[in-house]
Each structure stands twice: as structure tokens, then as C-alpha cells.
Write an enzyme that holds these catalytic residues in place. Sequence first.
Site, PDB file in Angstrom:
ATOM      1  N   SER A  98       0.826  -1.203   0.000  1.00  0.00           N
ATOM      2  CA  SER A  98       0.000   0.000   0.000  1.00  0.00           C
ATOM      3  C   SER A  98       0.868   1.265   0.000  1.00  0.00           C
ATOM      4  O   SER A  98       1.784   1.381  -0.814  1.00  0.00           O
ATOM      5  CB  SER A  98      -0.937  -0.075   1.209  1.00  0.00           C
ATOM      6  N   ASP A 215     -10.190  -4.613  -4.438  1.00  0.00           N
ATOM      7  CA  ASP A 215      -9.360  -4.035  -3.380  1.00  0.00           C
ATOM      8  C   ASP A 215     -10.171  -3.151  -2.411  1.00  0.00           C
ATOM      9  O   ASP A 215     -10.048  -3.270  -1.208  1.00  0.00           O
ATOM     10  CB  ASP A 215      -8.248  -3.211  -4.040  1.00  0.00           C
ATOM     11  N   HIS A 270      -8.464  -5.017   0.303  1.00  0.00           N
ATOM     12  CA  HIS A 270      -7.165  -4.372   0.522  1.00  0.00           C
ATOM     13  C   HIS A 270      -6.340  -4.991   1.653  1.00  0.00           C
ATOM     14  O   HIS A 270      -5.177  -5.338   1.461  1.00  0.00           O
ATOM     15  CB  HIS A 270      -7.358  -2.872   0.786  1.00  0.00           C
TER      16      HIS A 270
END
Length: 289
Positions: A98, A215, A270
Site C-alpha cells: 500500500s 481491493d 485491501h
Amino acid sequence: VPPASLLPLLLLTLLTGVCVDGYKPVVIVHGILDGPKEFKALSYYINKVHPGTEVTVIGLYDYLASLMPLWRQVQGFRRAVWSIMQKAPDGIHLLCFSQGGLICRALLSTIPDHNVHTFVSLSSPLAGQYGDTKYLRWIFPDCMKKKVFRICYNRVGHKVSICDYWNDPHQRSRYLKNNNFLAMLDGDRPHNNMKAWRENFLRIKKLVLIGGPDDGVITPWQSSHFGFYDSNENIVEMRNQAFYMNDTFGLKTLDARGDVSVCVHSGVKHIRWHSNFTVFTLCMEKWLT
Ligand SMILES: *[C@@H]1O[C@H](CO)[C@@H](O)[C@H](O)[C@H]1NC(C)=O
Ligand SMILES: *[C@@H]1O[C@H](CO)[C@@H](O)[C@H](O)[C@H]1NC(C)=O
């Protein structure tokens, strides 16, 4: 001469020794609002398939501290990664999740003699972020995505990590004028170090891009593969991005070398990317040798 019955054991010992020596250390850089604890499963997977691998999850700027400006975080991470690289003559792998993927890009661009072999970018907003997420609502409670630029593209914005990659496709000129992180890494905002940063970045042997449509945080999700919105919010994929076509930071060269590997999976939220064993097996395992 050892008795014949011991030979297989001896061989096994030798081979194991060879393998243990062979795996490069893996350094993990966490994402926004998380820290080393969230990467226990991933560290376990790496050692399960490649026993003896030295895995370090850097415990810097964890949780709330991950909201600090990215250039400041890069300084801290640079020291930590540097000391691991020094002890690894054969190089290391960087696995970055990320927001961590952007910190890693900054490290790779600004450390002239780094020895990173493979850079695995795990669901990272590589071309920026433009979307309401639950993180965003918590940090900017009254702002909708259309208004965030008012906060991000001025002096206040330089104090929050998210603004370092907030890329509002309807405010392009403000982005280019005020963003001094992603716009510089991408070379969209020209600067004197572009050539050097490009050379540094190109020291990596492999770039692995992982992400997918479910995600839920990275917006557009294609940003995990260097795709992004144009001014009509249509997706422009990596190879049609100006920074790719102009090869401003080396992406086109890497791709032409055959060293960009793209891994797309649906059905992964995610915060599940780093604990999903299927994703690990299909997208990461083979590169972390
Ligand atoms: C590529 O770089 C040149 C020179 O800096 C610039 O004029 C041009 O607009 C860039 N092209 C793209 C597609 O970004
Ligand atoms: C794990 O990844 C696979 C795709 O590789 C996906 O189908 C599955 O839903 C994922 N599971 C979780 C819990 O994220």
C-alpha cells in the site's frame, strides 16, 4: 569415509545449507495505519516455502505515525533498509504494501548504490489515489473526494502522507504545482535529480506489481499497476501513461527488459493482500529467492 547409510543425511545437510545461504533477505515496508504485527502471516509464508530467509518488517512510522509526510518517513526507512543491505552482499528483496510501495519507490530512486534485487509492490497506489475510502473519511471527515484537493494542494497538505499521493485528475495543474512527492517520483514535475533517480531505480532486477478490482481502498485499483484516471475519469493503463511513454523514471526501460511482472487477482480486499496464501503462492513466492 562415512558409512553408506549416512550419505543421504550428509547430502541433505549440505543441500539445506546451500538453500539457506541462497535466499536473499526480505525487507517488508508496511502500509498506512498498520505496522509489523499485520505482517506475521506473510513472514510465516516466506519462511514456510523458503526456510531460513531473514525477514524484517520495519517497525517505523507504525499506525498513526504512518500519516506523517512521506519524505520524512523515507529518511527513517532509508537508515533501516541501508543497514540491512550492508549485511547482504548478494542483495535484498523489498516487499512493500500500500502506501509502503510509494515509500519504497522513493528509497529506490534516492539510494544511489542500493542492492535491491526484486521490488514487490503489493496493492500500492503507484500512480496516485483519487477516491473516498473509509480511511479518508476518518482523516478528512467533511471532505468528499472532489474537495480534498483544497486541503492537499497547499501547505497543510504537506503535513499528511495521503496528500503526497492524492492525485485529483480534475486539478492537474494544482497537483503538478503543489505535490512534491509522487509528481516528482513520476517525473511529471521535472527536477534536477531526474536522471540520477532513474538510474538508481533501474538498479532493480525485477518489479512485481500486485493488485486487483476488489481491493476497495486503492482507487482506481489500476493504480496498483501504474494505471490512472484521465480528466474524464477513464482509465489510462500503464503503457499509455506519459511517465511511461517518456520513460521519466525508468518504467519503460524495465518493461522493455522484460522485468515488469503484473499479477491481477479478484476477490481480494485491501487488507487481505498480505495474508492471502493463494496470492503469496501465485504472485510472490517465485521471486523471493
Ligand atoms: C515528454 O517530455 C517532453 C520533454 O520534457 C515533453 O515536452 C512532453 O510533453 C512529454 N510527453 C509526454 C507524453 O509526457
Ligand atoms: C485469496 O485470493 C484469491 C485469489 O487469488 C481469492 O479468490 C480469494 O477470495 C482470496 N481470499 C481472501 C480471504 O482474500
